[in-house]
Every structure is written in structure tokens, then in C-alpha cells.
Design an enzyme around this catalytic site. Structure first.
Site, PDB file in Angstrom:
ATOM      1  N   GLY A  52      47.287  72.677  53.140  1.00 52.81           N
ATOM      2  CA  GLY A  52      47.095  73.049  54.538  1.00 52.81           C
ATOM      3  C   GLY A  52      46.233  71.977  55.167  1.00 52.81           C
ATOM      4  O   GLY A  52      46.487  70.788  54.965  1.00 52.81           O
ATOM      5  N   CYS A  84      46.968  69.952  46.997  1.00 51.61           N
ATOM      6  CA  CYS A  84      46.834  69.136  48.212  1.00 51.61           C
ATOM      7  C   CYS A  84      45.498  69.409  48.918  1.00 51.61           C
ATOM      8  O   CYS A  84      44.462  69.007  48.399  1.00 51.61           O
ATOM      9  CB  CYS A  84      48.044  69.388  49.105  1.00 51.61           C
ATOM     10  SG  CYS A  84      48.364  67.976  50.146  1.00 51.61           S
ATOM     11  N   HIS A 178      52.976  69.388  46.347  1.00 53.11           N
ATOM     12  CA  HIS A 178      53.210  70.817  46.610  1.00 53.11           C
ATOM     13  C   HIS A 178      54.226  71.418  45.632  1.00 53.11           C
ATOM     14  O   HIS A 178      55.407  71.507  45.957  1.00 53.11           O
ATOM     15  CB  HIS A 178      53.755  70.986  48.040  1.00 53.11           C
ATOM     16  CG  HIS A 178      52.721  70.841  49.101  1.00 53.11           C
ATOM     17  ND1 HIS A 178      52.140  71.920  49.726  1.00 53.11           N
ATOM     18  CD2 HIS A 178      52.152  69.735  49.632  1.00 53.11           C
ATOM     19  CE1 HIS A 178      51.254  71.484  50.616  1.00 53.11           C
ATOM     20  NE2 HIS A 178      51.249  70.163  50.586  1.00 53.11           N
ATOM     21  N   GLU A 180      54.801  74.364  44.961  1.00 54.67           N
ATOM     22  CA  GLU A 180      55.335  75.653  45.449  1.00 54.67           C
ATOM     23  C   GLU A 180      56.550  75.458  46.350  1.00 54.67           C
ATOM     24  O   GLU A 180      57.204  76.433  46.708  1.00 54.67           O
ATOM     25  CB  GLU A 180      54.227  76.440  46.172  1.00 54.67           C
ATOM     26  CG  GLU A 180      53.884  76.000  47.591  1.00 54.67           C
ATOM     27  CD  GLU A 180      53.069  74.708  47.673  1.00 54.67           C
ATOM     28  OE1 GLU A 180      52.862  74.036  46.631  1.00 54.67           O
ATOM     29  OE2 GLU A 180      52.670  74.347  48.793  1.00 54.67           O
TER      30      GLU A 180
HETATM   31  N1  GLN Z   1      45.719  65.778  54.508  1.00 54.36           N
HETATM   32  C1  GLN Z   1      45.484  67.186  54.491  1.00 54.36           C
HETATM   33  C2  GLN Z   1      43.991  67.454  54.494  1.00 54.36           C
HETATM   34  O1  GLN Z   1      43.196  66.600  54.612  1.00 54.36           O
HETATM   35  C3  GLN Z   1      46.113  67.848  53.276  1.00 54.36           C
HETATM   36  C4  GLN Z   1      47.598  67.966  53.472  1.00 54.36           C
HETATM   37  C5  GLN Z   1      48.230  69.078  52.697  1.00 54.36           C
HETATM   38  O2  GLN Z   1      47.585  69.981  52.173  1.00 54.36           O
HETATM   39  N2  GLN Z   1      49.543  69.062  52.681  1.00 54.36           N
HETATM   40  O3  GLN Z   1      43.608  68.564  54.393  1.00 54.36           O
END
Ligand code: GLN
Length: 204
Positions: A52, A84, A178, A180
Site C-alpha cells: 500500500g 512491499c 506482491h 497475493e
Molecule cells: N512505494 C510504496 C511505499 O513507499 C510501496 C508500494 C507498494 O506497497 N506496492 O509505501
């Protein structure tokens, strides 16, 4: 699977791609719970922090009083898996930011792949002999963070172009992509194995 063999995996549901993780856990045959309150941490055997926006998730963690509760969850040795943005949140240090819960000894560059490569899909190599089958995994990267440095105790479980993209230290697992978003459940199953070991043997 018998009910007694099932574990309950919580997915932090404050922001981000939590629904897909819930589906992946259910497809693996286990119980999944969307976690929105600190009290719900008592009902789960392991926690996923999804992808996220890490700055937003971090603000919400503070706002809803999760910081201390997560420290206790971590200290109780219940497994935590960050994907992520979740990886960023769990790391020891983030190059452009102050936060990072420090549960895994990695230094992370949040925007390493740059804005020009917002997202891409590639096959990453999973490590052999780790219940991961040691073969390729179709990985979806979305504004993915890069692990710049890893500590001595951190185990490399997956790599892409010589970069570590899946790593573990004790009961903490992190993934830069990811898992998921694809049908392949191997990484979720690996996490569920970590949970089972911690639950039934009290150590991983
Ligand atoms: N670049 C995002 C961040 O700094 C992470 C991206 C992701 O979770 N898909 O939170």
C-alpha cells in the site's frame, strides 16, 4: 484440513492490498481475519502487513495505537510477514524516512526503482531446500522498495537480478513484491508453516 490444524492469520486492514491476502490465506485452507483494532491481535497466530502506501499505513498505526501492541506481538514470537509497504514498515532503517519498526535487520530504499518503472512483472528465484521448491516465482512489483543491506542474521530466500527480494530473520518474513496478486500460494504457505512451527513448537 481439520479445524484443529488451521491457523488464524490476521491481515492489517488499515490501508492497501489486504483483501487479496485474505483470499490467499483462505485459498490455503486457513482462517483469515481483517485486523483493524489492537485487540484483534490477540485473536491471531500470525500477522501480514500488506502493500500500500507505507507513510499512510505508518500514520494509521500511530493513530490507532498499534506501535506498542505490535512490539508486544513481535516479542511474543508470533510470525509477521510484510509485503512491499509492509516490508518498509518492518525494516530497521528506511533511507528517506524516520520510521521502520526495526523487526528485521535490513536497510531499505523506498523508491529505488524510480517513478519511471512504476510496476513490472518478472520471475524471481526462490531458494532451494526451504519448502519454497527452489524454482521461479512469478512476481508482481509495484513501486517496489529495494533491500540495500541485510544484516548477518537475515536469510536470503529469494532474489531478482542479484537483489534480495524475499528475506527472513527469525519470525519475520519480508517480500519486496506482491505474492497475493498471483495464483501461486507457495510464499503464503511458507509463512503459514512458520506460524505452525511457532504455534506448536513455540520456536521456529
Ligand atoms: N512505494 C510504496 C511505499 O513507499 C510501496 C508500494 C507498494 O506497497 N506496492 O509505501
Amino acid at each position: 484440513m481439520r479445524d484443529a490444524e488451521k491457523v488464524t492469520v490476521g491481515v492489517l486492514a488499515l490501508q492497501g492490498a489486504f483483501r487479496e491476502h485474505i483470499k490467499a490465506i483462505k485459498r490455503s485452507g486457513h482462517n483469515a481475519l481483517e485486523v483493524r483494532t489492537v485487540e484483534q491481535l490477540n485473536e491471531i497466530d500470525g500477522l501480514i502487513i500488506p502493500g500500500g502506501e507505507s507513510t499512510t499505513i505508518n500514520k494509521l498505526l500511530v493513530k490507532y495505537g498499534f506501535r506498542k501492541a505490535l512490539d508486544n506481538f513481535y516479542k511474543s514470537s508470533k510470525p509477521i510477514f510484510g509485503t512491499c509497504a509492509g516490508l518498509i514498515i518492518l525494516s530497521k532503517k528506511v533511507t528517506d524516512n524516520k520510521f521502520g519498526l526495526g523487526y528485521i535487520d535490513i536497510i531499505v530504499d523506498r523508491n529505488a526503482y524510480g517513478r519511471q518503472i512504476d510496476s513490472f512483472e518478472e520471475y524471481v528465484d526462490l531458494k532451494k531446500g526451504q519448502n519454497l521448491n527452489g524454482s521461479k516465482f512469478h512476481a508482481v512489483f509495484i513501486r517496489a522498495p529495494k533491500i540495500k543491506e541485510i544484516g548477518r542474521k537475515v536469510e536470503e530466500l529469494g532474489s531478482y537480478k542479484n537483489e534480495v527480494v524475499l528475506a527472513r530473520e527469525g519470525n519475520v518474513l519480508v517480500c519486496a513484491f506482491h505474492p497475493e496478486l498471483t495464483e501461486d500460494l507457495r510464499i503464503h504457505q511458507y509463512f503459514i508453516d512458520m506460524i505452525r512451527k511457532s504455534k506448536y513448537h513455540k520456536k521456529s
